[in-house]
Scaffold this active site. Structure first.
Site, PDB file in Angstrom:
ATOM      1  N   ILE A 133       0.904  -1.153   0.000  1.00  0.00           N
ATOM      2  CA  ILE A 133       0.000   0.000   0.000  1.00  0.00           C
ATOM      3  C   ILE A 133       0.947   1.207   0.000  1.00  0.00           C
ATOM      4  O   ILE A 133       1.905   1.252   0.778  1.00  0.00           O
ATOM      5  CB  ILE A 133      -0.944  -0.032   1.232  1.00  0.00           C
ATOM      6  CG1 ILE A 133      -1.848   1.216   1.327  1.00  0.00           C
ATOM      7  CG2 ILE A 133      -0.198  -0.189   2.528  1.00  0.00           C
ATOM      8  CD1 ILE A 133      -2.898   1.117   2.460  1.00  0.00           C
ATOM      9  N   SER A 134       0.732   2.159  -0.899  1.00  0.00           N
ATOM     10  CA  SER A 134       1.680   3.257  -1.071  1.00  0.00           C
ATOM     11  C   SER A 134       1.714   4.182   0.153  1.00  0.00           C
ATOM     12  O   SER A 134       0.770   4.230   0.936  1.00  0.00           O
ATOM     13  CB  SER A 134       1.302   4.080  -2.305  1.00  0.00           C
ATOM     14  OG  SER A 134       1.169   3.253  -3.436  1.00  0.00           O
ATOM     15  N   GLN A 135       2.807   4.920   0.260  1.00  0.00           N
ATOM     16  CA  GLN A 135       2.964   5.931   1.315  1.00  0.00           C
ATOM     17  C   GLN A 135       1.798   6.932   1.218  1.00  0.00           C
ATOM     18  O   GLN A 135       1.431   7.346   0.109  1.00  0.00           O
ATOM     19  CB  GLN A 135       4.294   6.638   1.061  1.00  0.00           C
ATOM     20  CG  GLN A 135       4.622   7.733   2.034  1.00  0.00           C
ATOM     21  CD  GLN A 135       5.761   8.615   1.512  1.00  0.00           C
ATOM     22  OE1 GLN A 135       5.992   8.698   0.298  1.00  0.00           O
ATOM     23  NE2 GLN A 135       6.453   9.257   2.414  1.00  0.00           N
TER      24      GLN A 135
END
Ligand code: SAH
Length: 209
Positions: A60-62
């Site tokens: 899950i991206s930053q």
């Protein structure tokens, strides 16, 4: 754990303080509980300033990267949006609160099943999750006013540019395995205009073939 406070602080310190001033987006991100999109063992880290593993070698991206990509798509509430790489469903949940309809394509079947269930449970009803290779886009619902690729790609797949509406915008991390440039492509009078938004690192987009 006070998730609500963690979420508000995340938006305040990681996103607003870094210069994203889009009020609607900031408000939406404060209402989307990021800890729901990660596994039990990751919940305590859900609001940290970094990407997190979601299984199957994916992440899950930053939060800041999610915000930046969403911000530069300049989504209107009448828009139809295509996401390539549903992953945890977090990005799709944010898009669903900004756009009319979201189609998100994911190639890992287990993530498709999990994310479909999750989005249904929490009533993100205008999101359709498709199990397929997203480099082909999703022709059935095209054209899209906005397209977001949430995995690194050496070049922007041609099919996706074809499925972009007139005045539509596509954002993607473009480049080799360990360093990409965040690029926005706008389709203006049938022509493509590129703009650059800095370096980034994403997991790779893996075509079926
Ligand atoms: N947007 C996601 C993060 C995605 S990580 C989120 O909010 O959690 C990148 C995702 O792209 C992974 O889930 C990976 O399985 C998926 N992916 C990789 N190659 C793909 C392809 N060709 N088509 C569709 N999805 C792909």
């Amino acid at each position: 754990m006070d998730y609500k406070k963690l979420c508000e602080d995340m938006v305040e310190y990681q996103i607003l303080n870094r210069g994203i001033l889009n009020k609607k987006l900031l408000a939406v991100m404060k209402t989307i509980p990021r800890h729901l999109f990660v596994s039990e063992s990751m919940k305590a880290s859900a609001y940290d300033d970094n990407p997190l593993p979601i299984g199957y070698g994916q992440t899950i991206s930053q939060p800041y990267m999610v915000a930046l990509m969403t911000d530069i798509l300049e989504i209107k509430d009448s828009d139809k949006v295509l996401e390539v790489g549903a992953g945890s469903g977090y990005q799709a949940a944010i898009l669903s609160r900004l756009a009319k309809k979201v189609v998100t394509v994911e190639r890992v079947k287990e993530l498709v099943d999990r994310t479909k269930k999750l989005l249904k449970k929490y009533k993100y009803n205008n999101v359709k999750v498709i199990h397929d290779d997203g480099t082909k886009g999703y022709d059935k619902e095209a054209p899209y006013n906005a397209i977001i690729i949430t995995a690194a790609t050496p070049t922007i797949p041609k099919k996706l540019l074809e499925q972009l509406a007139e005045n539509g915008k596509l954002v993607a991390p473009v480049g080799p395995r360990y360093h990409q440039e965040l690029i926005r492509v706008k389709k203006v009078k049938g022509k493509l205009e590129e703009e650059y938004f800095g370096g980034c690192i994403f997991v790779p987009l893996i075509p079926d073939e």
